[in-house]
Enzyme design. Structure first.
Site, PDB file in Angstrom:
ATOM      1  CB  VAL A 165       1.104   0.488   8.655  1.00  0.00           C
ATOM      2  CG1 VAL A 165       1.948  -0.368   9.598  1.00  0.00           C
ATOM      3  CG2 VAL A 165       0.787   1.836   9.288  1.00  0.00           C
ATOM      4  CB  CYS A 166       5.271   3.650   6.339  1.00  0.00           C
ATOM      5  SG  CYS A 166       4.425   4.880   5.318  1.00  0.00           S
ATOM      6  CB  ALA A 167       5.881   7.596   9.335  1.00  0.00           C
ATOM      7  CG  MET A 193       2.476   3.523  12.479  1.00  0.00           C
ATOM      8  SD  MET A 193       1.201   2.444  13.218  1.00  0.00           S
ATOM      9  CE  MET A 193       1.365   2.856  14.964  1.00  0.00           C
TER      10      MET A 193
END
Length: 206
Positions: A165-167, A193
């Site tokens: 997961v990242c932004a 996120m």
């Protein structure tokens, strides 16, 4: 701009001598992309400078892949304005890449709702930078910034399944593709996120 053939450039990528950027949106990248590409979606505003900052002083030969010739041209101009060196472009899409017998990768996508329902089945790796964690992270997630993943990959167990997961899904899709190449069971969290928080899913503060 010195132009290499696809075969010449792929050889450089495979030997770690060049950087290959897929500049399509993450949802297109995840469905299939040239092997060895990192997803760095193009946008008009200071995109080349963003790439330059991400390279942190390095200036490798760069190749660009996208489905749209106009996007490729704009990206080349943006990189050259930032002082970076583009040596290869491909604007014919994935089918033509495959028809040329060039290597392709795909990333398994995971929605935030699917991850929430099956959180016990995944080890979540958050590849954002430390300052981005102020908004919270998924409970139990490991924090390994994207720039550290290659040096820390041996900390991870190939018998486990990972959700990256990242932004918003761009960096995570690149990390997921690279980890898949290394033999790990991995999925990319679509929307990152941004969608996790937007869906009201739980977070913990670092």
């Amino acid at each position: 701009m010195a132009i290499l053939t696809a075969e010449e450039f792929v050889s450089q990528v495979e030997r770690g001598m060049a950087l290959f950027l897929d500049i399509n949106p993450p949802q297109i990248y995840s469905k299939g992309h040239p092997a060895g590409t990192y997803n760095f979606p193009f946008h008009r505003r200071a995109w080349g400078e963003e790439v330059k900052r991400a390279l942190n002083g390095q200036n490798p030969p760069i190749g660009l892949y996208a489905d749209n010739p106009a996007v490729i041209q704009a990206a080349v101009e943006s990189l050259e304005q930032a002082g970076l060196n583009v040596v290869f472009t491909w604007d014919k899409g994935l089918q033509a890449w495959q028809d040329a017998k060039l290597p392709v990768e795909r990333v398994i996508d995971l929605t935030v709702d699917e991850l929430r329902q099956n959180l016990d089945k995944y080890v979540v790796i958050d590849v954002r930078e430390a300052y981005e964690l102020r908004t919270g992270k998924i409970p139990g997630a490991l924090h390994i910034p994207m720039g550290q993943i290659q040096n820390r990959i041996n900390e991870l167990d190939k018998d486990k399944t990972y959700a990256i997961v990242c932004a918003s899904g761009g960096r995570s899709s690149s990390v997921a593709a690279w980890m898949s190449q290394q033999g790990y069971n991995v999925a990319n969290v679509v929307g990152g996120m941004s969608l996790w928080l937007g869906g009201g899913h739980p977070v913990e503060r670092p």
